[in-house]
Design a protein around this motif. Structure first.
Motif, PDB file in Angstrom:
ATOM      1  N   ALA A  13       0.835  -1.189   0.000  1.00 23.32           N
ATOM      2  CA  ALA A  13       0.000   0.000   0.000  1.00 23.32           C
ATOM      3  C   ALA A  13       0.877   1.248   0.000  1.00 23.32           C
ATOM      4  CB  ALA A  13      -0.923  -0.005   1.221  1.00 23.32           C
ATOM      5  N   GLU A  14       0.313   2.309  -0.403  1.00 20.61           N
ATOM      6  CA  GLU A  14       1.068   3.551  -0.456  1.00 20.61           C
ATOM      7  C   GLU A  14       1.436   3.993   0.950  1.00 20.61           C
ATOM      8  OE1 GLU A  14       0.612   8.120  -2.167  1.00 20.61           O
ATOM      9  OE2 GLU A  14      -0.934   6.601  -2.529  1.00 20.61           O
ATOM     10  N   GLY A  15       2.720   4.374   1.181  1.00 20.90           N
ATOM     11  CA  GLY A  15       3.211   4.738   2.502  1.00 20.90           C
ATOM     12  C   GLY A  15       2.468   5.915   3.096  1.00 20.90           C
ATOM     13  N   VAL A  16       2.327   5.886   4.409  1.00 21.63           N
ATOM     14  CA  VAL A  16       1.643   6.959   5.138  1.00 21.63           C
ATOM     15  C   VAL A  16       2.661   7.611   6.058  1.00 21.63           C
ATOM     16  CG1 VAL A  16      -0.195   7.527   6.767  1.00 21.63           C
ATOM     17  CG2 VAL A  16      -0.550   5.723   5.046  1.00 21.63           C
ATOM     18  N   VAL A  17       2.789   8.916   5.965  1.00 23.84           N
ATOM     19  CA  VAL A  17       3.697   9.648   6.846  1.00 23.84           C
ATOM     20  C   VAL A  17       3.107   9.645   8.251  1.00 23.84           C
ATOM     21  CG1 VAL A  17       4.805  11.857   7.339  1.00 23.84           C
ATOM     22  CG2 VAL A  17       4.525  11.088   4.967  1.00 23.84           C
ATOM     23  N   PRO A  18       3.874   9.219   9.277  1.00 22.88           N
ATOM     24  CA  PRO A  18       3.301   9.127  10.624  1.00 22.88           C
ATOM     25  C   PRO A  18       3.043  10.510  11.223  1.00 22.88           C
ATOM     26  CG  PRO A  18       5.642   8.703  10.691  1.00 22.88           C
ATOM     27  CD  PRO A  18       5.274   8.788   9.246  1.00 22.88           C
ATOM     28  N   GLY A  19       2.100  10.509  12.163  1.00 25.47           N
ATOM     29  CA  GLY A  19       1.774  11.744  12.847  1.00 25.47           C
ATOM     30  C   GLY A  19       2.740  12.029  13.974  1.00 25.47           C
ATOM     31  N   PRO A  20       2.505  13.095  14.737  1.00 29.86           N
ATOM     32  CA  PRO A  20       3.415  13.454  15.830  1.00 29.86           C
ATOM     33  C   PRO A  20       3.199  12.547  17.045  1.00 29.86           C
ATOM     34  CG  PRO A  20       1.600  15.000  15.751  1.00 29.86           C
ATOM     35  CD  PRO A  20       1.420  14.105  14.554  1.00 29.86           C
ATOM     36  N   VAL A  40      19.301  13.764  30.419  1.00 28.08           N
ATOM     37  CA  VAL A  40      17.852  13.944  30.585  1.00 28.08           C
ATOM     38  C   VAL A  40      17.170  12.804  29.845  1.00 28.08           C
ATOM     39  CG1 VAL A  40      15.862  15.384  29.982  1.00 28.08           C
ATOM     40  CG2 VAL A  40      17.933  16.436  30.881  1.00 28.08           C
ATOM     41  N   VAL A  41      16.211  12.138  30.482  1.00 28.04           N
ATOM     42  CA  VAL A  41      15.497  11.017  29.879  1.00 28.04           C
ATOM     43  C   VAL A  41      14.114  11.484  29.458  1.00 28.04           C
ATOM     44  CG1 VAL A  41      14.621   8.690  30.211  1.00 28.04           C
ATOM     45  CG2 VAL A  41      16.769   9.370  31.271  1.00 28.04           C
ATOM     46  N   LEU A  42      13.797  11.275  28.172  1.00 32.29           N
ATOM     47  CA  LEU A  42      12.491  11.634  27.609  1.00 32.29           C
ATOM     48  C   LEU A  42      11.660  10.386  27.424  1.00 32.29           C
ATOM     49  CD1 LEU A  42      13.685  14.118  24.829  1.00 32.29           C
ATOM     50  CD2 LEU A  42      12.982  14.678  27.156  1.00 32.29           C
ATOM     51  N   SER A  43      10.332  10.560  27.520  1.00 28.17           N
ATOM     52  CA  SER A  43       9.394   9.465  27.299  1.00 28.17           C
ATOM     53  C   SER A  43       8.193  10.009  26.535  1.00 28.17           C
ATOM     54  CB  SER A  43       8.949   8.865  28.636  1.00 28.17           C
ATOM     55  OG  SER A  43       7.919   7.921  28.441  1.00 28.17           O
ATOM     56  N   TRP A  44       7.673   9.206  25.606  1.00 35.27           N
ATOM     57  CA  TRP A  44       6.503   9.630  24.828  1.00 35.27           C
ATOM     58  C   TRP A  44       5.715   8.412  24.385  1.00 35.27           C
ATOM     59  CZ3 TRP A  44      11.544  10.018  23.213  1.00 35.27           C
ATOM     60  CH2 TRP A  44      11.937   9.196  22.156  1.00 35.27           C
ATOM     61  N   LYS A  45       4.579   8.669  23.760  1.00 39.81           N
ATOM     62  CA  LYS A  45       3.736   7.598  23.240  1.00 39.81           C
ATOM     63  C   LYS A  45       3.741   7.648  21.725  1.00 39.81           C
ATOM     64  CE  LYS A  45       0.621   7.375  27.225  1.00 39.81           C
ATOM     65  NZ  LYS A  45      -0.787   7.501  27.708  1.00 39.81           N
ATOM     66  N   PRO A  46       3.671   6.481  21.051  1.00 36.74           N
ATOM     67  CA  PRO A  46       3.654   6.488  19.580  1.00 36.74           C
ATOM     68  C   PRO A  46       2.402   7.185  19.052  1.00 36.74           C
ATOM     69  CG  PRO A  46       4.180   4.328  20.439  1.00 36.74           C
ATOM     70  CD  PRO A  46       3.701   5.142  21.594  1.00 36.74           C
ATOM     71  N   PRO A  47       2.493   7.703  17.820  1.00 36.06           N
ATOM     72  CA  PRO A  47       1.321   8.389  17.252  1.00 36.06           C
ATOM     73  C   PRO A  47       0.233   7.391  16.862  1.00 36.06           C
ATOM     74  CG  PRO A  47       3.065   8.235  15.626  1.00 36.06           C
ATOM     75  CD  PRO A  47       3.632   7.719  16.903  1.00 36.06           C
ATOM     76  N   GLY A  48      -0.964   7.871  16.767  1.00 32.43           N
ATOM     77  CA  GLY A  48      -2.065   7.014  16.308  1.00 32.43           C
ATOM     78  C   GLY A  48      -1.995   6.765  14.830  1.00 32.43           C
ATOM     79  N   CYS A  69      14.318  22.727  26.031  1.00 29.11           N
ATOM     80  CA  CYS A  69      13.036  22.151  25.619  1.00 29.11           C
ATOM     81  C   CYS A  69      13.310  21.040  24.619  1.00 29.11           C
ATOM     82  CB  CYS A  69      12.144  23.222  24.988  1.00 29.11           C
ATOM     83  SG  CYS A  69      11.641  24.528  26.135  1.00 29.11           S
ATOM     84  N   PHE A  70      12.409  20.095  24.536  1.00 27.49           N
ATOM     85  CA  PHE A  70      12.608  18.937  23.677  1.00 27.49           C
ATOM     86  C   PHE A  70      11.328  18.644  22.903  1.00 27.49           C
ATOM     87  CE2 PHE A  70      15.202  18.562  27.467  1.00 27.49           C
ATOM     88  CZ  PHE A  70      16.460  18.329  26.948  1.00 27.49           C
ATOM     89  N   ARG A  71      11.503  18.064  21.705  1.00 33.10           N
ATOM     90  CA  ARG A  71      10.361  17.577  20.934  1.00 33.10           C
ATOM     91  C   ARG A  71      10.829  16.382  20.111  1.00 33.10           C
ATOM     92  NH1 ARG A  71       9.661  22.410  16.402  1.00 33.10           N
ATOM     93  NH2 ARG A  71      11.458  21.808  15.063  1.00 33.10           N
ATOM     94  N   VAL A  72       9.875  15.634  19.582  1.00 35.83           N
ATOM     95  CA  VAL A  72      10.180  14.370  18.902  1.00 35.83           C
ATOM     96  C   VAL A  72       9.404  14.313  17.596  1.00 35.83           C
ATOM     97  CG1 VAL A  72      10.154  11.852  19.069  1.00 35.83           C
ATOM     98  CG2 VAL A  72      10.577  13.233  21.109  1.00 35.83           C
ATOM     99  N   ARG A  73      10.054  13.774  16.545  1.00 36.09           N
ATOM    100  CA  ARG A  73       9.396  13.523  15.252  1.00 36.09           C
ATOM    101  C   ARG A  73       9.408  12.025  14.965  1.00 36.09           C
ATOM    102  NH1 ARG A  73       9.281  18.037  11.582  1.00 36.09           N
ATOM    103  NH2 ARG A  73      10.352  19.884  12.433  1.00 36.09           N
ATOM    104  N   CYS A  74       8.382  11.554  14.253  1.00 38.49           N
ATOM    105  CA  CYS A  74       8.331  10.166  13.786  1.00 38.49           C
ATOM    106  C   CYS A  74       8.760  10.111  12.331  1.00 38.49           C
ATOM    107  CB  CYS A  74       6.923   9.600  13.917  1.00 38.49           C
ATOM    108  SG  CYS A  74       6.336   9.551  15.603  1.00 38.49           S
ATOM    109  N   CYS A  75       9.275   8.948  11.912  1.00 38.29           N
ATOM    110  CA  CYS A  75       9.645   8.777  10.513  1.00 38.29           C
ATOM    111  C   CYS A  75       9.434   7.337  10.096  1.00 38.29           C
ATOM    112  CB  CYS A  75      11.101   9.199  10.273  1.00 38.29           C
ATOM    113  SG  CYS A  75      12.297   8.111  11.060  1.00 38.29           S
ATOM    114  N   ASN A  76       9.185   7.135   8.805  1.00 41.53           N
ATOM    115  CA  ASN A  76       9.166   5.806   8.184  1.00 41.53           C
ATOM    116  C   ASN A  76       9.611   5.966   6.731  1.00 41.53           C
ATOM    117  OD1 ASN A  76       6.953   6.922   6.938  1.00 41.53           O
ATOM    118  ND2 ASN A  76       5.436   5.580   7.939  1.00 41.53           N
TER     119      ASN A  76
END
Length: 1592
Positions: free
Chosen positions: A636-643, A657-665, A712-719
């Motif tokens: 299937a055509e790839g889908v860019v993941p959300g934040p 510093v240890v960061l923790s987050w949840k995967p995007p929907g 400050c910190f932020r995170v991006r998803c990739c595939n």
């Protein structure tokens, strides 16, 4: 050059795992299994992907066989070559299918291959990702490429092209295949055997890896196609879709793989496997056994390894000593087969045994258990009919029926234990359960600090049925704590607890800190884990600067350091893990002095997504069938993941510093990864933290942050479709430790506990967060040296410090611990002296009625088991009425305490039932009253027999004896007491096992009972008797174990220098309130007119004023307020006499003599009188008396006394007739005297006088050359005879002359008298050498001679010895074939006629004939068998008889020996015939003939041969026949002639005659030289010159 930090300057590495046998053994075993089961353990996924791609596209005929052979040869020993492994390249064993359920290799067994095979094609990226899982899960690889005849006909792969924006998701090939190069050289990892996984953990790890591999394979949908493998070469279906780029990549990989395989093969051709060192391994492990008592058992095991391993056997982790007890254990080793035999097994042999094999490459252990069954009666089966027993386990069948609860008690309990890291510690306790019913078995549980302990490689437990034991195989500080043994019987249980302390092991670097402890892995994810630990109590004298964290992949031995600079916080995030692999961790502390030993390794942790880990635990993977059939669909055509969502900072320190987050929907169907970005708070300058490799886990640790700044910190998803939008930024986070180091605890209060321990309490520090526990330290007042009381932080604010010295004063301090560090020490406590705390005594027990009358009763009871640290001052008795079974109110029987353990209670009501209780009192107060006694009825006793004795006690307890004391009954019956009977039984024995110690009644109220068995527990009772009979027995004593406790001292008797006799007793276990109590015949000593008692400290002396018959008896001494310290000494009539004699000797001493007066003759014939005293002072004197008259030092008598040696002597030049009489030496040394006499009269005097004269003459003889040893003989090893004598006082001018039968023997060389020995060698001694030999020494000082007769018997003895030596020199019989037959022979040094030789054939004497004959040739003794036949086969014996003994040599002439000898005989015989009959020239021809030209030449010779030979001639190696000039003749078959009537120069040359027949050919040469006279030669030369001129 910039200076390095101190921790980089050291050159001594310390990066190794725990050096413990069990740990190394586990590693060796794990590595062995890994090598035999796994083909891919090193060098990672890149090589794997190359190998699989290249291998799949190689031709089946050329490439598959070659790689299979190369791989199968090398895969088990060298993991580097395992990269060439391919899924379908081999046929697997039957194990393949069974193992494949946990395998990520998706392998097919050989049977499946023969039917149909599914080939799995993967893109290089996909295979690369799977390789991490394959390294742990690929058990199927272990079987190798075993059958090279099975070839994969064809395989095709479809490889999807990479997305443009996709990046490599794993560590690069270079990083995967090479060791990391750290900037801190001291911590560079190197291979050390480690372990840390259990069997169940290993299974879980492999299953996890398999799951990851299958999940990735099915979820990615990348590079998967269907391939079919046809079983016939004529049918091939080949579907292939691949781009040009993929084809080029595959071709390059194929070339690289082929080169790798060629290099591998070349490398292994140079290896010699026999010379490679390898760790031990058990080929055959010992197996467990169950046997009956009295049987023997034998454990076997086979061990391989190089160098040859050393095997040690252990019982319950303790090395077995075959000498204790002798004959119990037999340990053998025969050619690698090791065995342990245990003879006559008993119940104590039930244990766990193991064999430990060790060499320079490692160590491994194999375990087996032995259970010894005991023959024992069974419970009546009728009591347990099926379905009829419904009682709980805490109730059972007792001898009294269904009833009582089980009584559980602990015997031989373990005490507070102290150990050191690395040592083996064992805790044990004997459990007694009553009643003992086989149906009900206890549950044995061990707890540490209230947490149930389970068996592991660190902890082993054993329950023998009677004794529970726990063994710490390799003690660590994590093992420190309160250990509790809980014995559970149904709903009821009993516990026993004691503390175990584990100290730090000695640091390898002086001043280095102790090892950290309790390493744990928290919050594990795909490529990330948080490691936590506890700080050590010992810092080595310098503050700890930080910690280094090391990791090791499970299944390997290589440790990698995770941080380059030390971290102070006791938690650290470790990143860069590879998904699907498992790791273990360890921590090391560092201070200025150096680095500590590493901590105990953590439990293994797998790098998995938490969801995957939970899914694996709840739903384990289904059994693997070995096949996967996947149908590829269009992706299937790839889908860019959300934040990502819920981004937060879960931990912040100065270092990270240890960061923790949840995967995007919104993420699509494929996996996602993350990029982390940071910026300084208040700016929008975002920087990517992980620029090269995106992370897989929703956790990330950010390092290299500036301390004190806000971020400050932020995170991006990739595939593969791209990089998504960033998450919401976190709030500003300051880089600093959020968790502060705790403050110091307060109010340190020590209180007394026991004589070796103190209870320390304190208050918790204010505002303490996340406290791990506390460390307590103690110091002897004034020493300034602080020692840790615990090495594992304790929780709570109270701790008992053990191991202190009684009587010393200590101070204490405490510090708190959390992850941020250790607090400052608290203020020091007040000093406290270590003494047992004083407490109220425990209740008395076993209350019984000793006498009862109408209105009073006499009670007796036993002393409390715990006196409270001081002596008991008295007892209080209470009583109450019991009416209708209902007890009334307690009433006091006495207001003042009673000191005795018997008391009469007055004013009771007749026929009323009473209960009683007793309380003991001491300085601390009145203790708890006893439990109410049994109801007793107050009534007049009218029985005729006496009541029970009371107040039984045991003293002087030793390993085989003790003394029992008691008091007479209060109620004596109707007649006086006539005596007592003492009964004994073992504690666990039943009532019917009571037996009487004495047959006749005892008049005394004490008895020493002997014949006890060491270590056995006994109880006793006493019965009184009178004329009416034997009365009621007393209450039994408490159980007493027959043992001599360590440090036990006995009473000794002493007599001082003044003759004073005393008894002395010493005690080193006294408390401040202890006293020495002396008694005679176990009654207090009230009369001090005969005995003085003096006590100072721990010593007491009882001195007799005038020892006499009134003092006979047993003297005993008891030390109160101790654990039964007592001893006694018996003085009977014999001992009294001995002591009085010794006392008299001390009052009136004598000088002890080593030897009495003696006489001896000196070398010159002088007479010496002497005696020796043991010891003399400088004031000692001696008087010499002869026939009652004192004699003095002068010309005749030379007197001397040496006070140092005690030697007194007198020397006389000679003995005359008037010197016959009595000689006396009198000694005096202070008040000590002694004397000794010697009588020399009659024959004694004459004999001494003659000996003196002889010695005088001998002395004169020895002034010149003389013989020390007379002439004698010996036979040398060469069988020659050596005449020798030893001489002395020799000088250069001394001559030695030898004679035989009065005729001088001429000696070739002059003797140099070396070593004072003169010798004469007689070679090949025989009868002609018999005679009388004499040797004479002479010079200007005199002469001496010595004679030796070698005739008759003396000669016969010598010849026997010569013959014996010759016989012993005989060599073994040899077999030699000759042309005549077979010869048996032996060589001797030489042969003499006196040596008789005999030959036997098959033990029968041989009759010699012309065919069989014997003889001696030189030194050879032989037996010749001409023309041998089969009847000559057998055993031949040569016997040499030396006159006394026969010496035999044997050879077996049969079988192959005879056949070979006979064949050689035939060959030699034919050769002899041929040699005899061959053609030959017998003679006549000269070698050279010189003859004048024109003369006649006639040569002749004789030839021979049978048959008649042919004769031919050669001239200059060319055939030559007869002609007119030369006539050749051969006449009569033997005469040959050669004639030339007139020779010329042309006849010169080499002539050869050749004779030939069927047996051979021979050639004889003759050289003929023809010369021309001189005149003719000159004319010939002129003629030649003229001829030349004419030609010109």
């Amino acid at each position: 050059m910039m200076s390095l930090p101190f921790y980089q300057r050291h050159h001594e590495h310390y990066d190794r795992a725990y050096r413990h046998k069990a740990l190394q053994s586990t590693v060796s075993q794990y590595q062995k299994e890994a090598k035999s089961k796994s083909a891919v353990y090193a060098q990672g996924s890149t090589a794997y992907s190359r190998g699989s791609a290249a291998y799949r596209h190689a031709s089946a005929a050329d490439y598959s066989l070659e790689s299979s052979a190369a791989y199968s040869h090398d895969s088990s020993a060298h993991a580097l070559e395992s990269a060439a492994y391919s899924y379908g390249s081999t046929a697997y064993d039957h194990l393949s299918t069974a193992q494949s359920k946990r395998s990520a290799a998706y392998s097919l067994d050989s049977e499946s291959l023969s039917k149909s095979s599914a080939a799995y094609s993967h893109g290089s990226e996909s295979v690369n990702k799977l390789a991490a899982a394959y390294r742990l899960g690929a058990e199927a690889y272990s079987l190798g490429l075993k059958d090279s005849n099975i070839m994969i006909e064809d395989q095709s792969y479809k490889m999807s092209p990479k997305a443009k924006r996709a990046k490599q998701s794993l560590v690069s090939e270079d990083k995967e295949n090479k060791a990391m190069d750290y900037s801190v050289p001291i911590f560079t990892g190197h291979e050390v055997s480690i372990s840390g996984i259990t069997d169940t953990e290993e299974e879980r790890i492999k299953e996890s890896a398999a799951y990851i591999a299958r999940r990735n394979l099915l979820a990615k949908g990348e590079g998967v196609s269907v391939s079919k493998v046809a079983t016939s070469a004529s049918q091939e279906e080949h579907h292939e879709k691949k781009s040009r780029k993929v084809a080029i990549r595959e071709s390059a990989e194929r070339v690289a793989l082929k080169k790798t395989l060629e290099d591998t093969q070349a490398f292994h051709k140079k290896l010699n496997q026999d010379k490679l060192l390898h760790a031990p391994e058990f080929v055959i492990k010992p197996r467990s056994h169950t046997v009956w008592e009295k049987q023997n058992v034998k454990f076997h095991c086979t061990v391989a390894g190089w160098p040859e391993p050393h095997v040690t056997w252990y019982k319950n982790n303790v090395p077995i000593n075959v000498q204790t007890p002798p004959g119990k254990y037999v340990i053998e080793n025969r050619y690698g087969l090791h065995s342990l035999e245990i003879s006559t097994c008993d119940f104590e042999d039930t244990a766990q045994y193991h064999a430990s094999a060790m060499n320079v490459k490692g160590e491994i252990s194999a375990y087996a258990s032995l259970v010894v069954k005991r023959y024992k009666g069974e419970i009546d089966a009728g009591l347990f009919h099926a379905g009829t027993v419904s009682m709980p386990l805490s109730f059972g069948v007792t001898p009294h029926g269904y009833a009582s609860r089980f009584e559980i008690s602990f015997v031989d309990k373990f005490d507070v234990a102290f150990g050191r890291e690395g040592e083996t510690m064992s805790l044990g306790c004997t459990v007694v359960i009553s009643p003992d019913i086989k149906r009900f078995k206890p549950d044995i549980e061990w707890y540490r600090n209230g947490v149930l302990i389970t068996p592991s490689k660190w902890v082993q437990m054993h329950w023998s049925g009677e004794r529970a034991s726990l063994t710490l195989t390799h003690a660590n500080k994590e093992d420190e704590g309160l250990y509790t043994l809980r014995v559970v019987m149904g709903d009821y249980y009993e516990e026993y607890s004691a503390y175990v302390f584990v100290r730090d092991a000695d640091a390898e670097i002086p001043g280095a800190p102790g090892a950290p402890l309790d390493v744990q892995c928290l919050d594990a994810n795909k490529d990330y884990v948080i490691v936590s630990w506890k700080q050590p109590a010992v810092d080595g004298g310098n503050s700890i600067l930080g910690y280094f964290i090391d990791r090791c992949e499970v299944g390997t031995t290589h440790w990698t350091q995770c941080n380059e600079t030390p971290v102070k916080f006791a938690r650290f995030p470790v990143t860069g893990l590879i998904e699907g692999r498992s790791y273990i961790f360890r921590v090391r502390a560092v201070n200025k002095a150096g680095i500590s030993l590493p901590s105990r390794v953590s439990e293994p942790v797998a790098a998995l997504d938490p969801a995957d880990r939970a899914r694996l635990r709840s739903h384990p993977s289904a059994p693997w069938t070995g096949q996967i059939i996947v149908t590829e669909e269009e992706p299937a055509e790839g889908v860019v993941p959300g934040p990502p969502t819920d981004l937060q900072v879960i931990e912040a320190t100065k270092n990270y510093v240890v960061l923790s987050w949840k995967p995007p929907g919104q993420r699509g169907h494929e996996g996602i990864m993350y990029f982390v970005e940071k910026c300084i708070a208040g700016t929008e300058n975002w920087q990517r933290v992980n620029t090269e490799i995106p992370v897989k886990s929703p956790r990330f640790a950010v390092f290299d942050l500036a301390e004190g700044k806000s971020y400050c910190f932020r995170v991006r998803c990739c595939n593969s479709a791209g990089i998504g939008e960033p998450s919401e930024a976190t709030e500003a986070t300051v880089v600093d430790d959020k968790l502060d180091i705790p403050k110091a605890p307060g109010r340190i209060m020590p209180t007394r506990n026991t004589d070796t321990s103190v209870v320390v309490t304190w208050t918790e520090p204010p505002d303490a967060k996340e406290l791990v526990g506390y460390y307590i330290e103690s110091s002897v007042v004034g020493s300034g040296c602080w020692e840790p009381c615990n090495n594992n932080p304790v929780k709570g604010t109270r701790f008992i410090c053990h191991g202190l010295v009684t009587g010393e004063k200590y101070i204490f301090r405490v510090r708190a611990v959390n992850a941020a560090g250790l607090s400052e020490f608290s203020k020091e406590s007040e000093p406290i002296e270590v003494q047992a705390a004083i407490a109220a005594p425990s209740p008395p027990y076993d209350i019984m009625v000793l006498e009862s009358v109408r209105d009073s009763m006499v009670l007796g009871w036993k002393q409390p088991k715990v006196t409270g640290g001081t002596e008991i001052t008295g007892y209080y008795v209470n009583y109450r009425e019991v009416i209708g079974g209902v007890p009334g109110k307690w009433m006091e029987a006495n207001i003042k305490p009673v000191s005795e353990r018997a008391y009469r209670i007055q004013n009771l009501k007749e026929n009323m039932v009473y209960q009683f209780q007793v309380a003991a009192a001491n300085l601390a107060g009145v203790g708890t009253p006893s439990l109410p006694s049994k109801p007793f009825k107050c009534e007049e006793w009218t029985i005729a027999v006496p009541g029970p004795p009371h107040d039984l006690s045991c003293i002087e307890i030793r390993k085989d004896s003790l003394v029992l004391l008691w008091k007479e009954p209060v109620y004596t019956g109707r007649s006086p007491i006539a005596g007592y009977y003492v009964d004994i039984k073992e504690t666990e024995a039943t009532e019917e096992h009571w037996r009487s110690v004495n047959e006749k009644p005892l008049q005394k109220r004490f008895l020493k009972i002997g014949g006890l068995k060491e270590g056995v527990s006994y109880v006793f009772r006493v019965r009184a008797t009178n004329q009416a009979g034997v009365g009621k027995p007393s209450d039994i004593t408490d159980p007493v174990v027959a043992e001599t406790r360590p440090g036990t001292k006995e009473m000794v008797v002493d007599v001082d220098d003044n003759g004073v006799i005393s008894l002395n007793f010493e005690c080193d276990q006294m408390s401040p309130n202890s006293k020495f109590v002396w008694s005679k015949n176990y009654e207090p000593i009230e009369d001090d007119s005969r005995l003085d008692i003096d006590t100072k400290g721990g010593k007491s002396k009882a001195t007799f004023k005038d020892l006499g018959e009134d003092d006979l008896g047993i003297y005993s001494c008891i030390v109160t307020d101790t654990d039964g310290v007592s001893s006694s000494y018996t003085i009977d009539e014999e001992e009294m006499k001995r002591l009085l004699a010794l006392s008299h000797e001390r009052k009136f001493p004598t000088i002890p003599l080593v030897s009495e007066l003696a006489v001896e003759i000196l070398e010159k014939g002088e007479v010496r009188f002497w005696l020796q005293a043991e010891k003399l002072s400088g004031n000692a004197k001696a008087n010499f008396v002869f026939n009652d008259k004192e004699i003095f030092n002068g010309e005749k008598y030379k007197m001397k006394m040496d006070q140092k040696t005690g030697l007194v002597e007198m020397i006389m030049d000679k003995l005359e007739d008037k010197d016959e009489g009595t000689y006396t030496f009198q000694l005096q040394d202070g008040k000590a005297t002694n004397q000794s006499s010697l009588v020399l009269i009659g024959d004694v005097f004459k004999k001494l006088q003659n000996e003196a004269d002889f010695q005088k003459k001998e002395w004169h003889r020895k002034q010149g050359p003389h013989f020390v040893d007379k002439l004698g003989w010996e036979v040398t090893s060469d069988c020659n005879v050596l005449l020798k004598c030893k001489v002395a006082n020799i000088k250069k001018e001394t001559h030695i002359v030898w004679y035989k039968d009065d005729r001088e023997i001429m000696v070739d060389e002059e003797h140099d008298f070396k070593d004072g020995v003169c010798t004469l060698l007689i070679s090949e001694f025989s009868k002609k050498d018999a005679g009388t030999y004499e040797v004479i020494l002479k010079d200007d000082r005199g002469k001496d001679s010595s004679e030796l007769k070698l005739t008759n018997a003396a000669f016969a003895d010598l010849m026997n010895e010569v013959c014996r030596r010759i016989a012993l020199s005989a060599t073994d019989l040899k077999i030699q074939s000759t042309a005549e037959g077979i010869r048996l022979y032996s060589f001797v040094n030489y042969y003499v006629e006196d040596l008789r030789v005999g030959w036997m054939h098959n033990d029968a004497q041989i009759r010699f004939t012309d065919r069989v004959k014997t003889g001696i040739t030189g030194e050879q003794i032989w037996l010749q068998i001409n023309e041998p036949t089969p009847q000559d086969k057998g055993k031949y014996t040569m016997e040499l008889f030396d006159g006394k003994t026969g010496h035999k040599k044997t050879v077996d002439l049969s079988g192959q020996a005879f056949d070979e000898a006979f064949a050689e005989f035939q060959r030699l015989k034919q050769a002899a015939i041929a040699e005899k009959n061959r053609a030959r020239v017998l003679g006549g021809l000269p070698d050279v003939v010189t003859i004048q030209e024109g003369k006649a030449l006639n040569l002749s010779c004789t030839v021979w041969g049978d048959p008649t030979p042919e004769v031919s001639w050669l001239k200059n190696e060319k055939s030559f026949v007869s002609d007119a000039n030369c006539i050749l003749k051969f006449e009569s078959g033997k005469n040959v002639s050669f004639t030339i009537s007139a020779v010329s120069t042309l006849d010169s040359g080499k002539y050869s005659i050749v004779v030939k027949n069927k047996y051979g050919t021979e050639t004889s040469d003759v050289t003929v030289s023809v010369f021309i006279p001189e005149e003719e030669a000159e004319s010939e030369q002129e003629k030649n010159k003229e001829d030349k001129k004419k030609k010109v």
